[in-house]
Motif scaffolding. Sequence first.
Motif, PDB file in Angstrom:
ATOM      1  N   TYR A 266       0.832  -1.339  -0.208  1.00  0.00           N
ATOM      2  CA  TYR A 266      -0.104  -0.042   0.106  1.00  0.00           C
ATOM      3  C   TYR A 266       0.781   1.697   0.301  1.00  0.00           C
ATOM      4  CZ  TYR A 266      -4.046  -2.852   0.984  1.00  0.00           C
ATOM      5  OH  TYR A 266      -5.069  -4.266   1.469  1.00  0.00           O
TER       6      TYR A 266
ATOM      7  N   GLU B 121       1.317   3.830  -2.136  1.00  0.00           N
ATOM      8  CA  GLU B 121       0.714   4.682  -2.637  1.00  0.00           C
ATOM      9  C   GLU B 121      -0.223   5.274  -1.727  1.00  0.00           C
ATOM     10  OE1 GLU B 121      -0.919   4.155  -6.480  1.00  0.00           O
ATOM     11  OE2 GLU B 121       0.882   3.689  -7.428  1.00  0.00           O
ATOM     12  N   GLU B 122      -1.079   3.890  -0.457  1.00  0.00           N
ATOM     13  CA  GLU B 122      -2.088   4.778   0.131  1.00  0.00           C
ATOM     14  C   GLU B 122      -1.098   5.600   1.431  1.00  0.00           C
ATOM     15  OE1 GLU B 122      -3.920   1.757  -2.369  1.00  0.00           O
ATOM     16  OE2 GLU B 122      -2.165   2.078  -1.331  1.00  0.00           O
TER      17      GLU B 122
ATOM     18  N   GLN C  92      -0.506   8.988   0.747  1.00  0.00           N
ATOM     19  CA  GLN C  92      -1.450  10.017   1.047  1.00  0.00           C
ATOM     20  C   GLN C  92      -2.442   9.750   2.061  1.00  0.00           C
ATOM     21  OE1 GLN C  92      -3.640   8.136  -2.580  1.00  0.00           O
ATOM     22  NE2 GLN C  92      -2.855   8.467  -4.070  1.00  0.00           N
ATOM     23  N   GLU C  93      -2.693   8.461   2.643  1.00  0.00           N
ATOM     24  CA  GLU C  93      -2.871   8.321   4.052  1.00  0.00           C
ATOM     25  C   GLU C  93      -2.569   9.800   5.521  1.00  0.00           C
ATOM     26  OE1 GLU C  93      -5.879   9.134   4.297  1.00  0.00           O
ATOM     27  OE2 GLU C  93      -6.305   8.240   1.450  1.00  0.00           O
TER      28      GLU C  93
END
Length: 443
Positions: free
Chosen positions: A86, A88-89, A92-93
């Motif tokens: 994850y 990329e997540e 971003q998060e």
Amino acid sequence: MMKIFFISLGCDKNLVDTEMMLGLLGREGYSFTDDEAEADIVVVNTCCFIGDAKEESINMLLEMAELKDSGQLKALIAAGCLAQRYREEIQQEIPQVDAVVGTAAIEEIAEAVRESLEGRSRNHYRELDEKPAVFADRILTTGGHFAYLKIAEGCNKRCTYCIIPKVRGNYRSVPLEELTAQAEKLAEQGVRELILVAQETTLYGMDLYGEKTLPRLLKSLAGIDGIHWIRLLYCYPEEITEELIETIAEEPKICHYLDIPIQHAADEVLKRMGRRTHQEELRQQIIKLRERIPDICLRTTLISGFPGETEEDFEELYRFVNEMEFDRLGVFTYSQEEDTAAAEMPDQIEEEVKVFRRDELMELAQAISFEKAEAMAGKVLEVMVEGKAVDEDVYVTRTYRDAPEVDGYLFLHTTASLMTGDFVKVLVTDYNEYDLIGEIYHE
């Protein structure tokens, strides 16, 4: 020098990666702390095997992100399986994460820390099917008297419930010479027990040597001075060969202990899981192991509530467990993991049914475990000392039947002075469901 707080989540294979990263960072001159309040840098080695592990990893990253926001931390790095899956997540998060280090790029951890401190954040990834990283300079986190030896990376099995091939790649064995050299260095550091781990240890060597080479590896490791016990985990039952059984039976340093994760026993469920065995094959393999090695301790793991598991399937599994009387048993409720074939299957089971079935199996396992413990009363066993109870003449020890963290203990009552890592012969005098009680045996 900057202090690093390292958090290792998930399995023992991930722990080996953590120890290798610690070694690389130590070589760069960083110091370490076990108190997050003292840390300048935090590295979280994450897990995402099942939902609970994923949630734990995310929560830990969020907790460390708060320290970053407070101004205490100069760098926060995510590594391991969740970071691989994850990336990329996470970017971003959780923007407080400065760098993400994938599972095949752990040798870049020092570079990731250095760049993060300089404000040059980037992610570190390599192709998953590259040669597994092996570093001699590991910093052990297990106390120093035992160590995990990761003999391979990745998996080719493609079980329908499992995400591991997507985050760890295909099966790649570590060359035998490198493993022997690593084990020799561990022995020089005082390690007495080697615990061999991989996603599947029984396939060791197939990719490098064209044949299953685990017996040859075991014999090489058994020749190392200082190593007293060698323990095998994660042996898929269909890959256990006659040669492997004979090696375990004949080589005195190899514990008569096998972890054989079968996951289920109903043929229809095994088929949907993508497993390579049928119930009768499992039965015959277990019978063969016990006939050839009568005192062998067999551990297994099961999944309850797999998609489409009927009441009849569960009852079949229950009967099989009752018949086979595994010495050690763990049960996990099925976790519906995205990007797996099982997640898209019809007839997903309700959570309360999964939990009920798990609890039924564990209650049966507890009763079997109590009977097994009762049968040990009066026997003399060799144990490894793990530590001493505070203000009591009681030592915490393990027998050959007990792997660290997952199995029980033998509590040794004695006024003798013993050290962690010592081996002692003990007479078993009492027991409970999971643990034994004993005293030093005098011949």
